[in-house]
Design an enzyme around this catalytic site. Structure first.
Site, PDB file in Angstrom:
ATOM      1  N   SER A 137       1.047  -0.957   0.206  1.00  0.00           N
ATOM      2  CA  SER A 137      -0.297   0.143   0.081  1.00  0.00           C
ATOM      3  C   SER A 137       0.694   1.413  -0.341  1.00  0.00           C
ATOM      4  O   SER A 137       1.983   1.642   0.337  1.00  0.00           O
ATOM      5  CB  SER A 137      -0.785   0.097   1.619  1.00  0.00           C
ATOM      6  OG  SER A 137      -1.972   1.620   1.356  1.00  0.00           O
ATOM      7  N   TYR A 150      -1.504   0.461  10.706  1.00  0.00           N
ATOM      8  CA  TYR A 150      -1.612   0.122   8.605  1.00  0.00           C
ATOM      9  C   TYR A 150       0.359   0.404   8.630  1.00  0.00           C
ATOM     10  O   TYR A 150       0.345  -0.142   8.074  1.00  0.00           O
ATOM     11  CB  TYR A 150      -2.863   0.766   8.611  1.00  0.00           C
ATOM     12  CG  TYR A 150      -2.869  -0.192   7.311  1.00  0.00           C
ATOM     13  CD1 TYR A 150      -2.951  -1.271   6.282  1.00  0.00           C
ATOM     14  CD2 TYR A 150      -2.943   0.974   6.270  1.00  0.00           C
ATOM     15  CE1 TYR A 150      -2.638  -1.976   5.435  1.00  0.00           C
ATOM     16  CE2 TYR A 150      -3.656   0.177   4.963  1.00  0.00           C
ATOM     17  CZ  TYR A 150      -3.564  -1.101   4.282  1.00  0.00           C
ATOM     18  OH  TYR A 150      -3.323  -1.412   3.449  1.00  0.00           O
TER      19      TYR A 150
END
Length: 260
Positions: A137, A150
């Site tokens: 990501s 995250y």
């Protein structure tokens, strides 16, 4: 020759779209996820083989590896499974959520590589090359408030891919990392925000054409279908409305003409 890919996270979102994209470009595919009912529907629709497993459990990973060894070669390991929980500040972070994110994004990736690398090596020896692909990501590249758990998990997965590429130097095994920015899928943000649908919809409110799962799957298929000597080390992809992790346009996109 038909190549075979193992795609994790295949029951929804980018993983499901990747199964479809690879099947459409001629691959044999094994879709792996926890939800057997959704896998069965995907199998019926696409002709992909499926295998239900919890990839945070070593016993499930070992059983998957044994089943794959008995059922055919493995030319590509495509690691889509992962996820986020919570959007808390560091001081308010839930340790259980952070632990889960590390397990599904980092430890599962390591266990799968360790279990399947012998099969990837055999496929490379007989058929020219093999592939490992990690879906990370842009959260791995830039921190943002409320994203630390995250950020840390995806940065960890990114480092797994980077180290593996160095460790496999001299072998015909590609290591590809694809890092998407904003992607609209049915579950990712909804799950991250604890099922709060209104809050999840607000994340995408007014954004002109966020990426969708099929966009990412197309890039994954492109990377795997590239000539075997071409390694796409890192692909960062975002919607045009997202110039950077922290810079997102909401509302219609339009050129700035002289009269503006």
């Amino acid at each position: 020759m038909t190549r075979r890919a193992v795609v994790t996270g295949a029951s929804s979102g980018i993983g499901e779209a990747t199964v479809r994209a690879l099947r459409a470009s001629g691959w044999d595919v094994v879709g792996v996820a926890r939800r057997a009912d959704r896998l069965a529907a995907l199998e019926a629709e696409t002709g992909a083989a499926v295998y239900a497993a919890d990839l945070t459990k070593q016993a499930d990973v070992d059983a998957l590896a044994a089943w794959l060894a008995e059922s055919g070669p493995v030319h590509a390991l495509v690691q889509i499974a992962g996820g986020a929980r919570g959007a808390d500040r560091v001081e308010d972070g839930n340790a259980d959520d952070w632990r889960w994110m590390f397990e599904v994004n980092v430890l599962a990736a390591q266990m799968l590589v360790a279990a399947l690398l012998p099969q990837l090596r055999r496929a490379a020896a007989s058929d020219g090359h093999a592939d490992t692909l990690f879906l990370t990501s842009t959260a791995a590249q830039r921190a943002y408030p409320g994203g630390a758990g995250y950020n840390a998990a995806k940065a960890g997965e990114s480092m797994v891919a980077a180290a593996l590429r160095l460790e496999l130097n001299g072998e015909p095994i590609r290591v590809v990392e694809i890092a998407p920015g904003m992607v609209f899928t049915e579950e990712f943000t909804l799950n991250r925000l604890g099922g709060d649908r209104a809050a999840a919809e607000k994340v995408y409110d007014g954004v002109a054409e966020p990426l969708v799962a099929a966009d990412v799957a197309d890039v994954i298929a492109y990377a795997l279908n590239a000539p075997g000597h071409v390694n796409l080390d890192l692909i960062t992809m975002r919607p045009v409305a997202q110039s950077a992790q922290h810079l997102l346009a909401r509302g219609p996109l339009r050129p700035r003409l002289p009269m503006d």
